[in-house]
Design a protein around this motif. Structure first.
Motif, PDB file in Angstrom:
ATOM      1  N   TYR A  86       0.818  -1.221   0.000  1.00  0.00           N
ATOM      2  CA  TYR A  86       0.000   0.000   0.000  1.00  0.00           C
ATOM      3  C   TYR A  86       0.847   1.264   0.000  1.00  0.00           C
ATOM      4  O   TYR A  86       0.444   2.284  -0.532  1.00  0.00           O
ATOM      5  CB  TYR A  86      -0.940   0.009   1.207  1.00  0.00           C
ATOM      6  CG  TYR A  86      -1.945  -1.112   1.175  1.00  0.00           C
ATOM      7  CD1 TYR A  86      -2.765  -1.299   0.075  1.00  0.00           C
ATOM      8  CD2 TYR A  86      -2.068  -1.978   2.244  1.00  0.00           C
ATOM      9  CE1 TYR A  86      -3.675  -2.333   0.040  1.00  0.00           C
ATOM     10  CE2 TYR A  86      -2.981  -3.019   2.225  1.00  0.00           C
ATOM     11  CZ  TYR A  86      -3.781  -3.185   1.115  1.00  0.00           C
ATOM     12  OH  TYR A  86      -4.678  -4.204   1.091  1.00  0.00           O
ATOM     13  N   THR A  87       2.017   1.187   0.603  1.00  0.00           N
ATOM     14  CA  THR A  87       2.878   2.372   0.688  1.00  0.00           C
ATOM     15  C   THR A  87       3.797   2.508  -0.510  1.00  0.00           C
ATOM     16  O   THR A  87       4.534   3.484  -0.603  1.00  0.00           O
ATOM     17  CB  THR A  87       3.726   2.327   1.965  1.00  0.00           C
ATOM     18  OG1 THR A  87       4.544   1.157   1.950  1.00  0.00           O
ATOM     19  CG2 THR A  87       2.850   2.347   3.200  1.00  0.00           C
ATOM     20  N   GLY A  88       3.772   1.556  -1.410  1.00  0.00           N
ATOM     21  CA  GLY A  88       4.584   1.636  -2.619  1.00  0.00           C
ATOM     22  C   GLY A  88       5.927   0.945  -2.518  1.00  0.00           C
ATOM     23  O   GLY A  88       6.720   1.012  -3.432  1.00  0.00           O
ATOM     24  N   ALA A  89       6.211   0.268  -1.425  1.00  0.00           N
ATOM     25  CA  ALA A  89       7.476  -0.459  -1.267  1.00  0.00           C
ATOM     26  C   ALA A  89       7.262  -1.923  -1.641  1.00  0.00           C
ATOM     27  O   ALA A  89       7.457  -2.826  -0.844  1.00  0.00           O
ATOM     28  CB  ALA A  89       7.985  -0.321   0.159  1.00  0.00           C
ATOM     29  N   TRP A  90       6.890  -2.163  -2.889  1.00  0.00           N
ATOM     30  CA  TRP A  90       6.543  -3.501  -3.367  1.00  0.00           C
ATOM     31  C   TRP A  90       7.722  -4.462  -3.332  1.00  0.00           C
ATOM     32  O   TRP A  90       7.545  -5.675  -3.243  1.00  0.00           O
ATOM     33  CB  TRP A  90       5.977  -3.418  -4.780  1.00  0.00           C
ATOM     34  CG  TRP A  90       6.842  -2.627  -5.715  1.00  0.00           C
ATOM     35  CD1 TRP A  90       6.735  -1.304  -5.984  1.00  0.00           C
ATOM     36  CD2 TRP A  90       7.969  -3.092  -6.455  1.00  0.00           C
ATOM     37  NE1 TRP A  90       7.704  -0.912  -6.855  1.00  0.00           N
ATOM     38  CE2 TRP A  90       8.484  -1.995  -7.173  1.00  0.00           C
ATOM     39  CE3 TRP A  90       8.589  -4.319  -6.600  1.00  0.00           C
ATOM     40  CZ2 TRP A  90       9.589  -2.094  -8.001  1.00  0.00           C
ATOM     41  CZ3 TRP A  90       9.685  -4.428  -7.424  1.00  0.00           C
ATOM     42  CH2 TRP A  90      10.177  -3.316  -8.115  1.00  0.00           C
ATOM     43  N   TRP A  91       8.950  -3.925  -3.409  1.00  0.00           N
ATOM     44  CA  TRP A  91      10.126  -4.795  -3.446  1.00  0.00           C
ATOM     45  C   TRP A  91      10.321  -5.547  -2.132  1.00  0.00           C
ATOM     46  O   TRP A  91      10.929  -6.601  -2.113  1.00  0.00           O
ATOM     47  CB  TRP A  91      11.379  -3.984  -3.776  1.00  0.00           C
ATOM     48  CG  TRP A  91      11.638  -2.876  -2.811  1.00  0.00           C
ATOM     49  CD1 TRP A  91      12.335  -2.945  -1.651  1.00  0.00           C
ATOM     50  CD2 TRP A  91      11.170  -1.540  -2.919  1.00  0.00           C
ATOM     51  NE1 TRP A  91      12.328  -1.735  -1.015  1.00  0.00           N
ATOM     52  CE2 TRP A  91      11.612  -0.839  -1.778  1.00  0.00           C
ATOM     53  CE3 TRP A  91      10.409  -0.848  -3.856  1.00  0.00           C
ATOM     54  CZ2 TRP A  91      11.327   0.496  -1.551  1.00  0.00           C
ATOM     55  CZ3 TRP A  91      10.130   0.482  -3.623  1.00  0.00           C
ATOM     56  CH2 TRP A  91      10.594   1.145  -2.490  1.00  0.00           C
ATOM     57  N   GLU A  92       9.777  -5.003  -1.037  1.00  0.00           N
ATOM     58  CA  GLU A  92       9.891  -5.705   0.243  1.00  0.00           C
ATOM     59  C   GLU A  92       9.122  -7.022   0.234  1.00  0.00           C
ATOM     60  O   GLU A  92       9.480  -7.951   0.940  1.00  0.00           O
ATOM     61  CB  GLU A  92       9.390  -4.822   1.383  1.00  0.00           C
ATOM     62  CG  GLU A  92      10.302  -3.677   1.715  1.00  0.00           C
ATOM     63  CD  GLU A  92       9.810  -2.879   2.912  1.00  0.00           C
ATOM     64  OE1 GLU A  92       8.839  -3.312   3.572  1.00  0.00           O
ATOM     65  OE2 GLU A  92      10.403  -1.828   3.185  1.00  0.00           O
ATOM     66  N   MET A  93       8.091  -7.103  -0.551  1.00  0.00           N
ATOM     67  CA  MET A  93       7.308  -8.327  -0.664  1.00  0.00           C
ATOM     68  C   MET A  93       7.788  -9.178  -1.847  1.00  0.00           C
ATOM     69  O   MET A  93       7.829 -10.403  -1.760  1.00  0.00           O
ATOM     70  CB  MET A  93       5.822  -7.985  -0.839  1.00  0.00           C
ATOM     71  CG  MET A  93       4.909  -9.139  -0.998  1.00  0.00           C
ATOM     72  SD  MET A  93       4.109  -9.846   0.445  1.00  0.00           S
ATOM     73  CE  MET A  93       3.492  -8.565   1.422  1.00  0.00           C
ATOM     74  N   LEU A  94       8.183  -8.515  -2.925  1.00  0.00           N
ATOM     75  CA  LEU A  94       8.514  -9.237  -4.145  1.00  0.00           C
ATOM     76  C   LEU A  94       9.854  -9.975  -4.059  1.00  0.00           C
ATOM     77  O   LEU A  94       9.964 -11.119  -4.510  1.00  0.00           O
ATOM     78  CB  LEU A  94       8.528  -8.257  -5.327  1.00  0.00           C
ATOM     79  CG  LEU A  94       8.574  -8.872  -6.718  1.00  0.00           C
ATOM     80  CD1 LEU A  94       7.304  -9.656  -6.969  1.00  0.00           C
ATOM     81  CD2 LEU A  94       8.735  -7.796  -7.753  1.00  0.00           C
ATOM     82  N   VAL A  95      10.860  -9.357  -3.476  1.00  0.00           N
ATOM     83  CA  VAL A  95      12.200  -9.956  -3.446  1.00  0.00           C
ATOM     84  C   VAL A  95      12.227 -11.274  -2.664  1.00  0.00           C
ATOM     85  O   VAL A  95      12.723 -12.273  -3.171  1.00  0.00           O
ATOM     86  CB  VAL A  95      13.236  -8.939  -2.918  1.00  0.00           C
ATOM     87  CG1 VAL A  95      14.570  -9.605  -2.682  1.00  0.00           C
ATOM     88  CG2 VAL A  95      13.381  -7.789  -3.904  1.00  0.00           C
TER      89      VAL A  95
END
Length: 145
Positions: A86-95
């Motif tokens: 939601y905050t735009g830090a998608w890489w924290e979930m994707l990596v």
């Protein structure tokens, strides 16, 4: 499974002949029996590693893992708790998700390749050549070549 395969190999003619020739039990185990069990031992080991990864990651994601250890499951948990999508830090979930899936897939491919190399029934070399030859002949008959 390993024990039953070992018991089956133990009653083979080449093991009995090695015993009759006076070979030591250590040499029979290391030279005669163990090479025939390589695919089963490594397959079981890699299967267990994949299973452990697959069991730890969901438990860590649900927050049931050790909070002091860093793992891919706990990384996914903290990314979800902090609302990283939601905050735009998608890489924290994707990596961590990509790392988990690539590692599991790579271990599965290594497991299959060890099986193909060590199991004579799964060797694809001559069968692949025969298939290519038959495919070439079929294409000639169809007029595709």
């Amino acid at each position: 499974m390993i024990r039953s395969q070992t018991m089956a190999i133990r009653n083979k003619e080449f093991i009995i002949s090695a015993e009759v020739m006076g070979e030591s039990k250590v040499r029979i185990i290391l030279v005669e029996i163990l090479p025939n069990l390589i695919s089963i031992v490594f397959g079981g080991f890699l299967g267990t590693v994949i299973y452990a990864m697959g069991a730890e990651a969901p438990l860590g994601f649900l927050g049931l893992g050790d909070a002091t250890e860093v793992s891919w499951g706990s990384m996914l948990y903290w990314a979800q708790v902090s609302s990283s999508l939601y905050t735009g830090a998608w890489w924290e979930m994707l990596v961590p998700a990509i790392a988990l899936s690539l590692t599991g897939g790579a271990l599965a491919l290594i497991n299959m390749s060890i099986d193909q190399v060590s199991n004579p029934k799964l060797k694809t070399g001559p069968h692949l050549k025969l298939w290519k030859k038959l495919n070439k002949e079929a294409n000639k008959r169809r007029g595709l070549v």
